[in-house]
Design a protein around this motif. Sequence first.
Motif, short mmCIF file in Angstrom:
data_model
loop_
_atom_site.label_atom_id
_atom_site.label_comp_id
_atom_site.label_asym_id
_atom_site.label_seq_id
_atom_site.Cartn_x
_atom_site.Cartn_y
_atom_site.Cartn_z
N ASP A 129 0.78 -1.25 -0.07
CA ASP A 129 -0.06 -0.04 -0.04
C ASP A 129 0.88 1.28 -0.01
N LYS A 130 1.08 1.64 -1.22
CA LYS A 130 2.13 2.78 -1.38
C LYS A 130 1.46 4.39 -0.92
N ILE A 131 2.24 4.97 -0.31
CA ILE A 131 1.74 6.33 0.06
C ILE A 131 2.51 7.58 -0.69
N SER A 136 5.45 3.21 2.01
CA SER A 136 4.27 2.38 2.08
C SER A 136 3.61 2.68 3.57
N ILE A 137 2.49 2.22 3.79
CA ILE A 137 1.92 1.95 5.01
C ILE A 137 2.57 0.89 6.05
#
Length: 215
Positions: A129-131, A136-137
């Motif tokens: 889950d990329k930010i 990532s998260i």
Amino acid sequence: MQPVDLKKRSDIHYARKIWHMSGVFTMFLAYVYLPPAVSMIILVAAWLMFVPFDFLRHKYPALNDWAVHAFKPIMRQSEVKKLAGTTFLLSGVLIVDILFPRQIVALTLLFLAFADPIASYFGILYGKDKIFGHKSIQGFMAAFFVCAALTFAYLLYHNYLMDRLIVVSLFAGLVGAFAELIPIGKLDDNLTLPVMSAVGLTILFYFFGFFAIVG
């Protein structure tokens, strides 16, 4: 330059992580146990030995070729044509050492030693889950838990803020995690992480009355 097979940012790169953690933790031990003037002299000497060399190697291909082969186990492919992460790390630590109180510097060094490489490790392995870019998260959460645990251990060891230990540690975990996560332009996180951590911790500790207790 002869081609050299170097690791990329997307690789786990165990040798580099071990080098980073052991090197920065050694800086922490020197900072804590040596007289302030001595630890500052060592830090400035390290900066003067490495940073000018890092700039010079980009002007002289033969020197750069030697450096790439010499530091191959801990060097990234991106550093062949750019400044090494160590240049930013030493610069960040020097800025923090000059500007911030000793307790903030010590805790920032612990964040720098362990939060960044551990967050990177979890981000590479589990970071779906990329930010921000490659952040990532999963890496953010790893940095949060590491920084919170380091703060808890540091404050507990020194008997600081014992009535607010858990709350301060959790907020400090967020400070370290956001410092590791948020990009500042194109600056290297070896520079931004210690500076942002030190600023955030100073604000946090001031809010909870830390400096009134230790001052």
